[in-house]
Design a protein around this motif. Structure first.
Motif, PDB file in Angstrom:
ATOM      1  N   SER A   1       0.844  -1.190   0.000  1.00 18.32           N
ATOM      2  CA  SER A   1       0.000   0.000   0.000  1.00 18.32           C
ATOM      3  C   SER A   1       0.879   1.239   0.000  1.00 18.32           C
ATOM      4  O   SER A   1       1.732   1.393   0.856  1.00 18.32           O
ATOM      5  CB  SER A   1      -0.867  -0.052   1.266  1.00 18.32           C
ATOM      6  N   THR A   2       0.684   2.125  -0.970  1.00 18.55           N
ATOM      7  CA  THR A   2       1.584   3.276  -1.070  1.00 18.55           C
ATOM      8  C   THR A   2       1.174   4.416  -0.139  1.00 18.55           C
ATOM      9  O   THR A   2       2.011   5.125   0.388  1.00 18.55           O
ATOM     10  CB  THR A   2       1.629   3.821  -2.515  1.00 18.55           C
ATOM     11  N   SER A   3      -0.142   4.590   0.070  1.00 15.86           N
ATOM     12  CA  SER A   3      -0.558   5.715   0.907  1.00 15.86           C
ATOM     13  C   SER A   3      -1.511   5.282   2.014  1.00 15.86           C
ATOM     14  O   SER A   3      -2.155   6.117   2.638  1.00 15.86           O
ATOM     15  CB  SER A   3      -1.223   6.791   0.038  1.00 15.86           C
TER      16      SER A   3
ATOM     17  N   ASN B   1      -4.263   3.139   1.847  1.00 17.68           N
ATOM     18  CA  ASN B   1      -5.652   2.733   1.564  1.00 17.68           C
ATOM     19  C   ASN B   1      -5.826   1.215   1.608  1.00 17.68           C
ATOM     20  O   ASN B   1      -6.752   0.704   2.252  1.00 17.68           O
ATOM     21  CB  ASN B   1      -6.099   3.289   0.207  1.00 17.68           C
ATOM     22  N   THR B   2      -4.933   0.512   0.945  1.00 16.27           N
ATOM     23  CA  THR B   2      -5.014  -0.961   0.958  1.00 16.27           C
ATOM     24  C   THR B   2      -4.662  -1.491   2.348  1.00 16.27           C
ATOM     25  O   THR B   2      -5.212  -2.498   2.801  1.00 16.27           O
ATOM     26  CB  THR B   2      -4.085  -1.553  -0.128  1.00 16.27           C
TER      27      THR B   2
ATOM     28  N   SER C   1      -2.658  -2.158  -4.223  1.00 14.56           N
ATOM     29  CA  SER C   1      -3.367  -1.147  -5.002  1.00 14.56           C
ATOM     30  C   SER C   1      -2.978  -1.312  -6.471  1.00 14.56           C
ATOM     31  O   SER C   1      -2.005  -1.996  -6.798  1.00 14.56           O
ATOM     32  CB  SER C   1      -3.024   0.257  -4.497  1.00 14.56           C
ATOM     33  N   THR C   2      -3.760  -0.688  -7.342  1.00 16.71           N
ATOM     34  CA  THR C   2      -3.496  -0.761  -8.787  1.00 16.71           C
ATOM     35  C   THR C   2      -2.644   0.434  -9.208  1.00 16.71           C
ATOM     36  O   THR C   2      -2.985   1.586  -8.907  1.00 16.71           O
ATOM     37  CB  THR C   2      -4.824  -0.739  -9.580  1.00 16.71           C
TER      38      THR C   2
ATOM     39  N   TYR D   1      -2.350   0.094 -14.264  1.00 18.70           N
ATOM     40  CA  TYR D   1      -3.213  -0.991 -14.721  1.00 18.70           C
ATOM     41  C   TYR D   1      -2.786  -2.380 -14.272  1.00 18.70           C
ATOM     42  O   TYR D   1      -3.186  -3.376 -14.862  1.00 18.70           O
ATOM     43  CB  TYR D   1      -3.404  -0.938 -16.255  1.00 18.70           C
TER      44      TYR D   1
ATOM     45  N   SER E   1      -7.154  -1.336  -2.975  1.00 19.59           N
ATOM     46  CA  SER E   1      -7.735  -0.041  -3.312  1.00 19.59           C
ATOM     47  C   SER E   1      -7.318   0.320  -4.739  1.00 19.59           C
ATOM     48  O   SER E   1      -6.291  -0.136  -5.230  1.00 19.59           O
ATOM     49  CB  SER E   1      -7.208   1.000  -2.318  1.00 19.59           C
TER      50      SER E   1
ATOM     51  N   TRP F   1      -9.286   4.086 -10.757  1.00 17.85           N
ATOM     52  CA  TRP F   1     -10.213   4.136 -11.903  1.00 17.85           C
ATOM     53  C   TRP F   1     -10.311   2.831 -12.681  1.00 17.85           C
ATOM     54  O   TRP F   1     -11.313   2.610 -13.359  1.00 17.85           O
ATOM     55  CB  TRP F   1      -9.818   5.266 -12.860  1.00 17.85           C
ATOM     56  N   SER F   2      -9.328   1.962 -12.600  1.00 22.37           N
ATOM     57  CA  SER F   2      -9.461   0.722 -13.382  1.00 22.37           C
ATOM     58  C   SER F   2      -9.443  -0.525 -12.503  1.00 22.37           C
ATOM     59  O   SER F   2     -10.192  -1.467 -12.758  1.00 22.37           O
ATOM     60  CB  SER F   2      -8.381   0.658 -14.465  1.00 22.37           C
TER      61      SER F   2
HETATM   62  C1  LIG Z   1       1.204   6.993 -10.310  1.00 26.68           C
HETATM   63  C2  LIG Z   1      -0.137   6.372 -10.035  1.00 26.68           C
HETATM   64  C3  LIG Z   1      -0.665   5.450 -10.939  1.00 26.68           C
HETATM   65  C4  LIG Z   1      -1.923   4.876 -10.694  1.00 26.68           C
HETATM   66  N1  LIG Z   1      -2.437   3.988 -11.621  1.00 26.68           N
HETATM   67  C5  LIG Z   1      -3.702   3.499 -11.432  1.00 26.68           C
HETATM   68  C6  LIG Z   1      -4.299   2.627 -12.392  1.00 26.68           C
HETATM   69  O1  LIG Z   1      -3.714   2.291 -13.428  1.00 26.68           O
HETATM   70  N2  LIG Z   1      -5.559   2.175 -12.163  1.00 26.68           N
HETATM   71  C7  LIG Z   1      -6.262   2.506 -11.027  1.00 26.68           C
HETATM   72  O2  LIG Z   1      -7.386   2.022 -10.841  1.00 26.68           O
HETATM   73  N3  LIG Z   1      -5.725   3.331 -10.087  1.00 26.68           N
HETATM   74  C8  LIG Z   1      -4.466   3.817 -10.246  1.00 26.68           C
HETATM   75  N4  LIG Z   1      -3.915   4.650  -9.306  1.00 26.68           N
HETATM   76  C9  LIG Z   1      -4.710   5.013  -8.106  1.00 26.68           C
HETATM   77  C10 LIG Z   1      -4.335   4.184  -6.877  1.00 26.68           C
HETATM   78  O3  LIG Z   1      -4.582   2.807  -7.086  1.00 26.68           O
HETATM   79  C11 LIG Z   1      -5.183   4.681  -5.686  1.00 26.68           C
HETATM   80  O4  LIG Z   1      -4.746   5.990  -5.345  1.00 26.68           O
HETATM   81  C12 LIG Z   1      -5.156   3.793  -4.462  1.00 26.68           C
HETATM   82  O5  LIG Z   1      -6.138   4.260  -3.543  1.00 26.68           O
HETATM   83  C13 LIG Z   1      -3.805   3.753  -3.754  1.00 26.68           C
HETATM   84  O6  LIG Z   1      -3.926   2.859  -2.671  1.00 26.68           O
HETATM   85  P1  LIG Z   1      -2.738   2.558  -1.648  1.00 26.68           P
HETATM   86  O7  LIG Z   1      -2.642   3.712  -0.694  1.00 26.68           O
HETATM   87  O8  LIG Z   1      -3.133   1.317  -0.934  1.00 26.68           O
HETATM   88  O9  LIG Z   1      -1.491   2.347  -2.471  1.00 26.68           O
HETATM   89  C14 LIG Z   1      -2.653   5.228  -9.523  1.00 26.68           C
HETATM   90  C15 LIG Z   1      -2.094   6.141  -8.629  1.00 26.68           C
HETATM   91  C16 LIG Z   1      -0.868   6.707  -8.866  1.00 26.68           C
HETATM   92  C17 LIG Z   1      -0.311   7.701  -7.865  1.00 26.68           C
END
Ligand SMILES: Cc1cc2nc3c(=O)[nH]c(=O)nc-3n(C[C@H](O)[C@H](O)[C@H](O)COP(=O)(O)O)c2cc1C
Length: 144
Positions: A10-12, A14-15, A57-58, A61, A89, A92-93
Motif C-alpha cells: 500500500s503506497t498511501s 488505503n489498501t 493497489s493498482t 493498470y 484499493s 479508476w481501473s
Molecule cells: C502513479 C499512479 C498510478 C496509478 N495507476 C492506477 C491505475 O492504473 N488504475 C487505477 O485504478 N488506479 C491507479 N492509481 C490510483 C491508486 O490505485 C489509488 O490511489 C489507491 O487508492 C492507492 O492505494 P494505496 O494507498 O493502498 O497504495 C494510480 C495512482 C498513482 C499515484
C-alpha cells in the motif's frame, strides 16, 4: 487455532486500511489473524497459515511489481492448497486484485469470489465489507 495471514502493499495506506479491517473481522470470529506489509512477510510463515489474503493497489493498470515478485516466491516455496482472498484499493481501473486472484489460483490457492476492490480511501461502509471478508475467510477455515 486456525490462522489467517493478510499481506499487503500500500503506497498511501488505503489498501493497508482494508487489510487491518479484514484482520479485525477475522478476529471477531476467533481465529488468529495478522496483517503484514509484503516486506515483513516471511514465506515460511505463510506455510503455517490456513488462509492467505493478498492485497495491492493498482498502479499503471496492474498490481505493484513487488507483489508480483512476492507471489512468485510463494509459488517457488510451494505455498499452496489454502483458502485465499485478493483485495486492493484503486482509482479508476482496479486490475490488481483480479490479477492477484488469478496468480493465486495458478499456484493452487482456493480464492474466494469476488475479489474485494475499494475506490481510494475506504469509507466506513467499505471497511464493513472488508470485515465481512475477514469473517468469511475465518468461517471457511474453522473446524465445523
Ligand atoms: C502513479 C499512479 C498510478 C496509478 N495507476 C492506477 C491505475 O492504473 N488504475 C487505477 O485504478 N488506479 C491507479 N492509481 C490510483 C491508486 O490505485 C489509488 O490511489 C489507491 O487508492 C492507492 O492505494 P494505496 O494507498 O493502498 O497504495 C494510480 C495512482 C498513482 C499515484
Amino acid at each position: 487455532m486456525p490462522k489467517i495471514i493478510v499481506v499487503y502493499l500500500s503506497t498511501s495506506g488505503n489498501t493497508k486500511a482494508m487489510a487491518d479491517a479484514i484482520v479485525e473481522g477475522a478476529r471477531s470470529r476467533n481465529v488468529d489473524a495478522h496483517a503484514m506489509n509484503f516486506h515483513e512477510a516471511k514465506i515460511e510463515e505463510l506455510k503455517s497459515a490456513d488462509a492467505i489474503a493478498l492485497g495491492s493497489s493498482t498502479f499503471y493498470y496492474k498490481m505493484l511489481p513487488p507483489m508480483e515478485k512476492f507471489i512468485d516466491s510463494m509459488a517457488k516455496a510451494k505455498v499452496t492448497a489454502k483458502v485465499g482472498a485478493a483485495f486492493g484499493s484503486y482509482g479508476w481501473s482496479g486490475e490488481a486484485p483480479v490479477m492477484i486472484a488469478e496468480q493465486m489460483r495458478k499456484i493452487g490457492i482456493n480464492v474466494i469470489d469476488p475479489v474485494l476492490r475499494i475506490q481510494y480511501a475506504p469509507a466506513e461502509k467499505d471497511l464493513e465489507e472488508c470485515k465481512r471478508l475477514g469473517k468469511d475467510l475465518a468461517n471457511k477455515i474453522k473446524p465445523k
